[in-house]
Design an enzyme around this catalytic site. Structure first.
Site, PDB file in Angstrom:
ATOM      1  N   HIS A  85       5.376  -3.949  -4.726  1.00 27.74           N
ATOM      2  CA  HIS A  85       5.397  -5.153  -5.557  1.00 27.74           C
ATOM      3  C   HIS A  85       6.832  -5.649  -5.796  1.00 27.74           C
ATOM      4  O   HIS A  85       7.167  -6.121  -6.879  1.00 27.74           O
ATOM      5  CB  HIS A  85       4.721  -4.907  -6.917  1.00 27.74           C
ATOM      6  CG  HIS A  85       3.260  -4.598  -6.823  1.00 27.74           C
ATOM      7  ND1 HIS A  85       2.283  -5.551  -6.949  1.00 27.74           N
ATOM      8  CD2 HIS A  85       2.604  -3.420  -6.626  1.00 27.74           C
ATOM      9  CE1 HIS A  85       1.078  -4.975  -6.832  1.00 27.74           C
ATOM     10  NE2 HIS A  85       1.250  -3.685  -6.625  1.00 27.74           N
ATOM     11  N   ASN A 108      -4.487  -6.320 -10.370  1.00 28.53           N
ATOM     12  CA  ASN A 108      -4.327  -7.006  -9.087  1.00 28.53           C
ATOM     13  C   ASN A 108      -5.294  -8.179  -9.014  1.00 28.53           C
ATOM     14  O   ASN A 108      -6.165  -8.319  -9.871  1.00 28.53           O
ATOM     15  CB  ASN A 108      -4.650  -6.045  -7.927  1.00 28.53           C
ATOM     16  CG  ASN A 108      -3.482  -5.127  -7.582  1.00 28.53           C
ATOM     17  OD1 ASN A 108      -2.325  -5.406  -7.935  1.00 28.53           O
ATOM     18  ND2 ASN A 108      -3.771  -4.040  -6.916  1.00 28.53           N
TER      19      ASN A 108
END
Ligand code: HDD
Length: 739
Positions: A113, A185
């Site tokens: 990420h 997510n």
């Protein structure tokens, strides 16, 4: 600032002041006001107390340049030398400070990420969850500040936004009772069931270790090697291969907490929940060819979209909702183990109940200080929200705390302004790198008799976090997977069956593309067997794409699987706020019609972007936002063609139209590229005035979602209607083989 002004080319001047730029300022002047859409993190001290003290981070605001210790400087452009042409002296304290600080400006990027964009906002509780949880943030109309960071998973910090990938959706709620982080997510399931496998899946997904290729992509051998060897990864993978892997915008993504969490009410009763973020604008994606174009033409597409929308006042919103389950010994629902993060519970069986609304309304002032230094941590729980035994979640409770020690350089990262809790902090953690709190008191231990016994433990009634006394089954220690985690295919088939025909075609094409870039035939064939296990039509379509024979399925396709219509993105209509409508103009455009169109699109909360052959004013009060040189189709959700688009040489020669039948050569190639791309990507195309000629010439006039409007008003209502359902997929008849 209106949406249109936001997209207008920047007039030279001091941003936000309307003042002209002083070419080379020679004397101090008033500091610039902050831009209206930006704001620094809330002012709280390292121990969480509110403060009015200025943040030292107000850089470029004071009058005179100083050293890091505050001494004013006369010269920051020349190093101190022995004579103008002599060697630089070691004594040059300013040179050493400046260069040495610069040398250490970068910190390690997140191990996953790494690429992200963030925004501030507020969460407002509806009051509907107060019976389920004693967490104060759910109270009716209670407002809690939040910071959200969206991200891709695999690419490094400088990679493109439109990689086919999962997107992170991490929210920090600065509640009065401590910080709660919901680190989710845009996909509701995960690749693996046990956190101990996380390094494996990430090592496989990241670029190949020898050449560090490919960047930010899953289309390579190691990824498919892992996925095909781990049937549990098939569910997450099919979501990635579907249109969910290439979102149109962060604003049009759902978010999921993935794991099952436990809510604890004031009376001690508990329920199990799954968290969902529902975007007000609906869930939309781009087309795959478009995604690839975006990564070249505007790799910052998603972060730009988020910042622009907030700056223009089109504040993105999501409803937080929960699916609620009984907290019983089995912790399962109709045979679905709620502790298995590769499973969902269809919304048709357990509806998502809204509990609050999040609005993002403030852009960060400084990317590094806020978006880069923000540190999320699933350990950050508040009274009323607790974890379950999901083995993926349990491992995350270790990993996030741990990773920040390397990434942010020590154990005091909670004291960074963006991470500071807004609740008062009274811990006994001391010292360490980058300690910025000045702790008073001599007895950071308990019990003590020197600091008046402070701090005391809090009674539960005073907003204390109490670990829920969940019973632990009498058992033996073992490294084992529960049998209830074994079914790796039924829900993958459910997802497949829930997609519309066009979504299935996109998904099959995505597999064919990705596996087409996986060179090892054993791996391709292994994955093909899994696709036949999901659905023979899927397997066959992908096998054909790859030029490989049909395969035996790994397991027979699951029987009696009911689709979950909520999983499809197609079929509903959504608000059109913030959508970007390109208006193609030329010398033949009716300027009155153009002015009306621009103001109507603005009034409908969309963003009109005028595209002209060159810059400057194109109608009274209407300037070109883009030229044919700077525009690319990817930027526009719809286009209104208000010109016949004749090529420059025809216009220069004053030719009205070429004799004989029109051919595509009668349209400027840049206009034709733009309109054809819009057409291929199933976007709405509307003509006004001479625009109808362009669409005839380009031979697309009679196709679905291509409309000649009578007036500016008609054009607007057609655009609005077509954009409501996002794309005109009917333009492309499906083959029927995947139905
Ligand atoms: Fe993770 C970052 C989401 C499983 C270890 N993860 C990270 C971020 C998101 C998620 C959104 C970025 C946060 C930010 O913007 O700073 N991760 C998830 C979800 C998971 C998940 C939804 C499964 C349901 N993660 C997971 C596991 C592990 C990690 C199983 C390790 C055992 N994740 C990390 C990390 C990161 C991270 C290495 C990198 C940067 C950071 O934490 O702060 O610790």
């Amino acid at each position: 600032m209106s949406a249109r002004e936001n997209n207008a080319p920047q007039a030279p001047g001091v941003p936000g002041t309307g003042e002209p730029t002083i070419e080379e300022p020679t004397a101090p002047r008033q500091p610039l006001p902050p831009k209206p859409d930006q704001g620094a993190p809330e002012r709280v001290t390292p121990t969480g107390a509110p403060t009015d003290a200025p943040m030292s981070a107000m850089a470029q605001q004071g009058e005179y340049l100083t050293t890091a210790h505050g001494a004013r400087l006369t010269n920051s452009d020349q190093s101190l030398k022995a004579g103008a042409r002599g060697p630089v002296l070691l004594q040059d304290h300013h040179f050493r400070e400046k260069i040495s600080h610069f040398d250490h400006e970068r910190i390690p990027e997140r191990v996953v990420h790494a690429r992200g964009a963030g925004a501030h906002g507020t969460f407002r509780g509806y009051g509907s969850a107060t019976k389920l949880s004693r967490a104060g943030l759910f109270a009716k109309d209670k407002e809690t500040p939040v910071f959200v960071r969206f991200s891709t998973v695999l690419g490094s910090r400088g990679s493109g936004d439109l990689a086919r990938d999962t997107r992170g959706f991490a929210t920090k709620f600065y509640t009065d009772e401590g910080t709660w982080d919901l680190v989710g997510n845009n996909i509701p399931v995960f690749f693996i069931q046990d956190a101990i496998k996380f390094p494996d899946v990430i090592h496989a997904g990241k670029p190949h270790p020898d050449r560090e290729i490919p960047q930010a992509q899953s289309a390579h051998d190691t990824f498919w090697d892992f996925v095909s060897l781990h049937t549990e990864a098939q569910h997450h993978t099919i979501w990635n291969m579907s249109d969910r892997g290439i979102p149109r915008s962060f604003r049009t993504m759902e978010g999921f907490g993935v794991h099952t969490f436990r809510l604890v009410a004031a009376d001690g009763s508990t329920v199990l929940v799954k968290f969902h973020w529902k975007p007000r604008l609906g869930v939309h994606s781009v087309a795959w060819e478009e995604a690839q174009l975006i990564n070249g033409a505007d790799p910052d597409f998603h972060r730009r979209d988020l910042a622009d929308a907030i700056e223009a006042g089109a504040f993105p919103q999501w409803e937080l909702g929960v699916q609620v389950f009984e907290d019983n010994e089995e912790q399962s629902f109709q045979g679905i183990d709620l502790l298995d993060p590769t499973k969902i519970v269809p919304e048709e069986l357990v509806p998502v109940q809204p509990v609050g609304l999040m609005t993002l309304d403030r852009n960060p002032s400084n990317y590094f200080a806020e978006t880069e230094q923000v540190a999320f941590n699933p350990n950050n729980l508040v009274p009323g929200i607790d974890v379950t035994n999901d083995p993926l979640l349990q491992g995350r409770l270790f990993s996030y705390l741990d990773t920040q020690i390397t990434r942010l350089g020590g154990p005091n990262w909670n004291q960074l302004p963006i991470n500071r809790p807004h609740a008062a902090v009274n811990d006994m953690l001391r010292d360490g790198y980058h300690q910025s709190a000045v702790h008073s008191g001599v007895a950071p231990y308990r019990p003590n008799s020197l600091d008046g016994g402070n701090p005391f433990e809090t009674p539960e009634s005073e907003h204390a976090f109490v670990d829920y006394p969940a019973p632990v089954a009498e058992s033996v220690k073992e490294r084992a997977r529960p049998q209830s985690f074994d079914d790796h295919f039924s829900q993958v088939r459910m997802f497949w069956l829930s997609l519309s025909e066009v979504e299935r075609e996109h998904t099959a094409q995505a597999y064919a593309f990705e596996l087409g870039k996986c060179w090892d035939e054993t791996i391709r064939t292994r994955q093909l067997r899994h696709l036949f296990a999901i659905d023979p039509a899927l397997g066959h379509a992908v096998a054909q794409g790859l030029g490989l024979p049909d395969q035996e399925p790994t397991v027979p396709p699951a029987q009696d699987v009911q689709p979950s219509p909520a999983l499809s993105q197609v079929g509903s209509t959504w608000p059109v706020d913030g959508r970007q409508v390109g208006i193609l103009v030329g010398p033949d455009t009716d300027t009155e019609q153009l002015t009306t169109l621009v103001s109507r699109i603005n009034a409908a909360d969309m963003v009109p972007l005028v595209i002209a052959p060159q810059g400057g004013e194109v109608a009274p009060g209407v300037v070109a936002h883009r030229t044919l040189l700077t525009a690319r189709s990817i930027e526009f959700d719809a286009v209104v063609v208000a010109t016949a688009g004749a090529p420059a040489h025809q216009v220069a020669a004053g030719m009205d139209a070429k004799a004989g039948a029109p051919s595509p050569g009668d349209v400027d190639p840049r206009v034709s590229l733009l309109v054809n791309e819009m057409w291929r990507h199933a976007k709405a195309i509307v003509a006004v005035g001479p625009g109808a000629t362009a669409l005839q010439t380009l031979q697309i006039a009679q196709t679905p979602g291509v409309v000649a409007a009578d007036s500016a008003e008609d054009a607007l209502s057609t655009v609005t209607e077509l954009l409501g359902s996002h794309r005109v997929w009917e333009r492309f008849p499906t083959t029927g083989m995947l139905a």
